[in-house]
Write an enzyme that holds these catalytic residues in place. Structure first.
Site, PDB file in Angstrom:
ATOM      1  N   ASP A 128      15.653  -0.790  32.077  1.00  0.00           N
ATOM      2  CA  ASP A 128      15.174  -0.053  30.942  1.00  0.00           C
ATOM      3  C   ASP A 128      16.331   0.400  30.272  1.00  0.00           C
ATOM      4  O   ASP A 128      16.429   0.378  28.934  1.00  0.00           O
ATOM      5  CB  ASP A 128      14.199   0.967  31.442  1.00  0.00           C
ATOM      6  CG  ASP A 128      13.101   0.820  32.293  1.00  0.00           C
ATOM      7  OD1 ASP A 128      12.531  -0.489  31.996  1.00  0.00           O
ATOM      8  OD2 ASP A 128      12.917   1.252  33.173  1.00  0.00           O
ATOM      9  N   SER A 180      -0.093  -2.925   7.252  1.00  0.00           N
ATOM     10  CA  SER A 180      -0.593  -2.935   8.572  1.00  0.00           C
ATOM     11  C   SER A 180       0.574  -2.893   9.440  1.00  0.00           C
ATOM     12  O   SER A 180       1.486  -3.927   9.714  1.00  0.00           O
ATOM     13  CB  SER A 180      -1.345  -4.477   8.101  1.00  0.00           C
ATOM     14  OG  SER A 180      -1.509  -4.925   9.496  1.00  0.00           O
ATOM     15  N   GLU A 195       0.878  -1.197   0.114  1.00  0.00           N
ATOM     16  CA  GLU A 195       0.112   0.115  -0.010  1.00  0.00           C
ATOM     17  C   GLU A 195       0.869   1.340  -0.005  1.00  0.00           C
ATOM     18  O   GLU A 195       1.701   1.268   0.571  1.00  0.00           O
ATOM     19  CB  GLU A 195      -0.758   0.050   1.340  1.00  0.00           C
ATOM     20  CG  GLU A 195      -1.904   1.165   1.509  1.00  0.00           C
ATOM     21  CD  GLU A 195      -2.696   0.707   2.684  1.00  0.00           C
ATOM     22  OE1 GLU A 195      -2.311   0.102   3.530  1.00  0.00           O
ATOM     23  OE2 GLU A 195      -3.906   1.556   2.817  1.00  0.00           O
ATOM     24  N   CYS A 214      -5.504  -3.257   2.124  1.00  0.00           N
ATOM     25  CA  CYS A 214      -5.390  -3.268   3.422  1.00  0.00           C
ATOM     26  C   CYS A 214      -7.056  -3.478   4.159  1.00  0.00           C
ATOM     27  O   CYS A 214      -7.496  -4.483   4.119  1.00  0.00           O
ATOM     28  CB  CYS A 214      -4.606  -2.152   4.237  1.00  0.00           C
ATOM     29  SG  CYS A 214      -4.045  -2.282   5.733  1.00  0.00           S
ATOM     30  N   LYS A 244       2.409  15.533  30.333  1.00  0.00           N
ATOM     31  CA  LYS A 244       3.941  14.827  29.816  1.00  0.00           C
ATOM     32  C   LYS A 244       3.810  14.057  28.643  1.00  0.00           C
ATOM     33  O   LYS A 244       4.733  14.353  28.005  1.00  0.00           O
ATOM     34  CB  LYS A 244       4.309  14.109  31.257  1.00  0.00           C
ATOM     35  CG  LYS A 244       4.519  14.835  32.495  1.00  0.00           C
ATOM     36  CD  LYS A 244       5.306  13.863  33.442  1.00  0.00           C
ATOM     37  CE  LYS A 244       5.375  14.525  34.930  1.00  0.00           C
ATOM     38  NZ  LYS A 244       6.107  13.661  35.724  1.00  0.00           N
ATOM     39  N   LYS A 289      -9.222   2.403  -2.988  1.00  0.00           N
ATOM     40  CA  LYS A 289      -9.585   1.651  -1.469  1.00  0.00           C
ATOM     41  C   LYS A 289     -11.317   2.091  -1.218  1.00  0.00           C
ATOM     42  O   LYS A 289     -11.277   3.333  -1.235  1.00  0.00           O
ATOM     43  CB  LYS A 289      -8.467   2.165  -0.453  1.00  0.00           C
ATOM     44  CG  LYS A 289      -8.699   1.454   0.698  1.00  0.00           C
ATOM     45  CD  LYS A 289      -7.509   1.761   1.623  1.00  0.00           C
ATOM     46  CE  LYS A 289      -7.577   1.224   2.938  1.00  0.00           C
ATOM     47  NZ  LYS A 289      -6.330   1.405   3.757  1.00  0.00           N
TER      48      LYS A 289
END
Lengths: 528, 528
Positions: free
Chosen positions: A283, A170, A41, A144, A499, A108
């Site tokens: 992390d 996708s 796409e 899609c 934030k 589409k």
């Protein structure tokens, strides 16, 4: 008939580069005696182009490139995504090209306008199902969402389609590949028709497209699948067994999504190197590991910025990680900088006890140091916060949130551990101690995350229901969570919206990420 | 028949508070012997509620409140906006209530999904034009976009409507009021029907709704207009001259939009006080003036943060401004802090000459100081950057861009001057010298904005065409701008997208603001 699905990695706006890549793949396919090669796409302009679609010269440039492709299709057929235009507006389209002729265009019909998608902002809806004859085969083409919704495949069949080809972009989230497989397999079986599904691959801002293009036979069996997270050319030939690439387990799949997301964000934005603040925690350890796998160890710099609250163990863990990864490791202490801030603020802060202001100052000094290195050396700063933290606002704006890209932004803390464990199984890069010790921001004496947050096992389950499932506080309580904890978490999430609005983009890996996927007002007095 | 347009200031999510306000206005209208009182679009839940609409308990709570309103309509009729729901989905709706009965519901037919609007993300389209009889009058009801598009008023008339009532939440931008007036006046004249237009008032994140509800007679004459930027109850009675409030000149109108936007953002987010970095320049001077007019002088703190590049004149100008406004003025020098950063970075920066890294450090130290004051005292930080700067990325992320709200984000520099001049005509608060001196960031010796940017008169015209009109570089050049300047500006704008993504929200005052109004990819290789 020999069909190839060319699952390419495009770049939004790089119309010239994408077109060159398409033509290269067409040439490669021709050498393999392919009759029809299929691209994803909006392959010409990249997906999602967002408000570039409002620029007339963007549309014109993409149309121009379509005709460049047409000229390169001698003795081969091509289906590819582009933006078509008529007097009413623009269309998310598939061009059908054969032997230097554009033989048709499909518009589409079903335009997604939920989650991360805004297609109704830009595109007119197509009005007509279309079936094209290519090398004697009747092929129904759709795009899609067309295959996720109802009826398009049915109408394709009614119009005589003997093969369905769907071109997609996708976006990845965990378990999505199974959803796609079920949807498409059911369509194939229900309408007794083989389906060729060509998906985009590559990272684009918050999104990763994972490829894994698929082919189903007319009873719904999966008979071909391309690689996940890589460019690939999947070739299908009648009577010949097609390749079916394996899909990894969840942790590995997520890890690969994160690696691709980081690599494409960094390189497509013309950076080479990244810098990461290493705290010795899980992390930053996982972020540095992902970055190293994505970019190579020479392109990753780890910076350790101790304060008086930083333990020796943190230094050892950070340094060991950097050593294991083979990345550059820099130490820049922040104590003396903090002291000058406190002196400068002394008059204003006189007589008021230490609180979050002083804690945040430390995080912001670290943010400034990383940004100074970024400005001086052209590094991109990767932030290290996870989804649990960013959900609750347990992060310092302009501090640990300062940076260009946030790889773990959509990864809840408990999943951070699982993914890190999976990665360590390949080779031990993250020190074992990092998994064992209690998470801490080390912004004051003996601080632990659990002083402020519920245990992550509980927090992540509450966040799952509240954010991904839009459950109310009362529904959460009725699910068995403690009222006090639920109300606290819900309130933290709501208050942290300001934030999140200023946080860098990160990689969507869950069904609902922050950013374009979840659009909450900041000014919001709804009592959940 | 006596009709009142109740142009109220709602808060998104504050269903209880909005409902109480609606009931208070109904009571007030009853005392004035009003037959029908009209409230804006989505009055019960506030506009735009964004993804709160995906929460089932949000929809239920709004429906519950609708019935609370119904119970309070003894001897009066009410039209108001709420979210209706059926098995297919939710609708942007108008409830028609009379004497404690909900006599009908209209579902908005035309759903805007462009610019700042995402209504197709949430709402199903209404299928039916509706005309209601209230006190013997046949009233066609529609909602906002319905009256901008074609045919709805025509169908209302065909169904027998003798009066049209439109409830709106139409965001402000300059000159918009004239657009609205033309559209509605034309509809009235074309369909020979009086139109009552009730608009929302108040600030919501990036948007300001300006009220100025209007009444047109059936030949399209404006016969009534409510106040702009204030709550108001505009009463219409047959045969009695209605009030027509004056619309101010452009600079005054923009100033008032900014004041309302700041006041509502601050107070609706439960802040009382703001802190602003004062540099002695025009942007921070105007921001502080707006804040003072919005919040009162006791709620504004100005902080002057000199470095060795700060001139004496800057201090004099900043201090004079603060004195003229009567706000608290604090001085916190940053030199010693900068020195400790440079010492900490000395090893890494050794042998590399000073550049943007050291400039940005100064801006980020100032950002940290403002945030420390924010954290310590609960102030909201207002940033002072204008649209010209934020367009070109001529601002420091986490530095002068650090803060909760950016009042001038959508005000181009040349307009900043015009608006400031207008404000100074009331009483001289901004020192004359601030208007005369050349703009400078004072981050290095003898720095001037024009060292980096084209003159603002030229820059702002280029930005207007490039951002608001989506013109290409070539089109700009063909308009007569110098090629070299155009290419430089366009490139600066494109490269600064990542900064804008992390900037605080500001107030939309132009037809195309940054934020939800202009959604550009960060990763973007389109050569404009």
């Amino acid at each position: 008939m020999k069909i190839a699905l060319a699952q390419i990695n495009t770049t939004v706006g790089d119309i010239r580069g994408n077109t060159k890549k398409i033509i290269d793949y067409i040439d490669a396919a021709r050498k393999l005696n392919i009759d029809l090669v299929v691209f994803p796409e909006l392959a010409i302009c990249g997906y999602p182009p967002e408000d570039l679609l409002l620029k007339n010269n963007f549309i014109e440039s993409n149309l121009h490139s379509l005709h460049d492709v047409v000229d390169k299709t001698e003795n081969i057929a091509v289906i590819l995504g582009f933006v078509d235009k008529d007097r009413d507006g623009i269309y998310n389209s598939a061009g059908v090209i054969q032997d230097k002729k554009l033989i048709g265009v499909y518009h589409k019909i079903l335009l997604p306008n939920y989650g991360v998608f805004d297609e109704k902002r830009y595109f007119k809806e197509g009005k007509e199902v279309k079936v094209f004859e290519i090398s004697g085969e009747k092929i129904g083409i759709n795009i899609c969402e067309d295959i996720w919704g109802n009826d398009i495949v049915k109408y394709d069949r009614e119009k005589g389609a003997e093969i369905i080809i769907n071109i997609s972009a996708s976006p990845y989230h965990y378990k999505k590949i199974k959803e796609r497989e079920n949807i498409i397999s059911n369509k194939a079986r229900n309408y007794n028709v083989p389906i060729f599904y060509c998906n985009l691959v590559g990272g684009q801002d918050e999104l990763v497209f994972d490829g894994a293009s698929m082919i189903f036979d007319k009873v719904g069996n999966l008979i071909g699948r391309a690689k996940q997270f890589e460019e690939d050319l999947l070739v299908y030939e009648d009577g010949v067994n097609c390749r079916i690439e394996k899909i990894p387990d969840e942790e590995e799949e997520i890890y690969k999504a994160l690696v691709l997301g980081v690599r494409d964000y960094v390189f497509k934005n013309n950076f080479r190197k990244v810098v990461i603040g290493l705290s010795g925690g899980i992390d930053s350890s996982l972020t540095a590991t992902i970055a190293t796998d994505a970019l190579g160890r020479k392109n990753v710099v780890g910076v350790f910025m101790p304060s008086k609250y930083t333990s020796d163990q943190s230094r050892i863990d950070a340094e060991t990680l950097a050593h294991n990864l083979g990345i550059k490791f820099v130490t820049i202490p922040i104590n003396s900088i903090l002291q000058t801030y406190l002196i400068a603020l002394d008059k204003e802060f006189a007589g008021i006890k230490r609180d979050i202001a002083e804690e945040n100052l430390q995080a912001r000094i670290r943010g400034n140091i990383l940004m100074a290195l970024s400005n001086k050396f052209g590094y991109l700063v990767l932030t290290t916060g996870n989804k649990s933290e960013i959900s609750c606002g347990y992060a310092t704006l302009y501090g640990d949130m300062a940076g260009g890209f946030a790889p773990l932004k959509d990864v809840p803390k408990t999943l951070v551990y699982r993914v890190a464990e999976w990665r360590n199984e390949i080779n031990t890069v993250i020190p074992e101690n990092v998994f064992i010790k209690a998470p801490t921001a080390e912004l004051k004496e003996n601080q632990k995350d659990e002083d402020t947050l519920p245990p992550y096992e509980i927090l992540d389950r509450i966040l799952y229901y509240y954010i991904e499932k839009d459950k109310s506080a009362e529904e959460l309580i009725s699910l068995g969570f403690e009222r006090e904890i639920v109300l606290k978490v819900v309130s933290m999430v709501d208050r942290a919206e300001y934030k999140r609005r200023q946080s860098p983009p990160g990689i969507k890996i869950t069904p609902k990420a922050f950013g374009k996927d979840r659009r909450m007002p900041i000014t919001n007095k709804f009592a959940n």
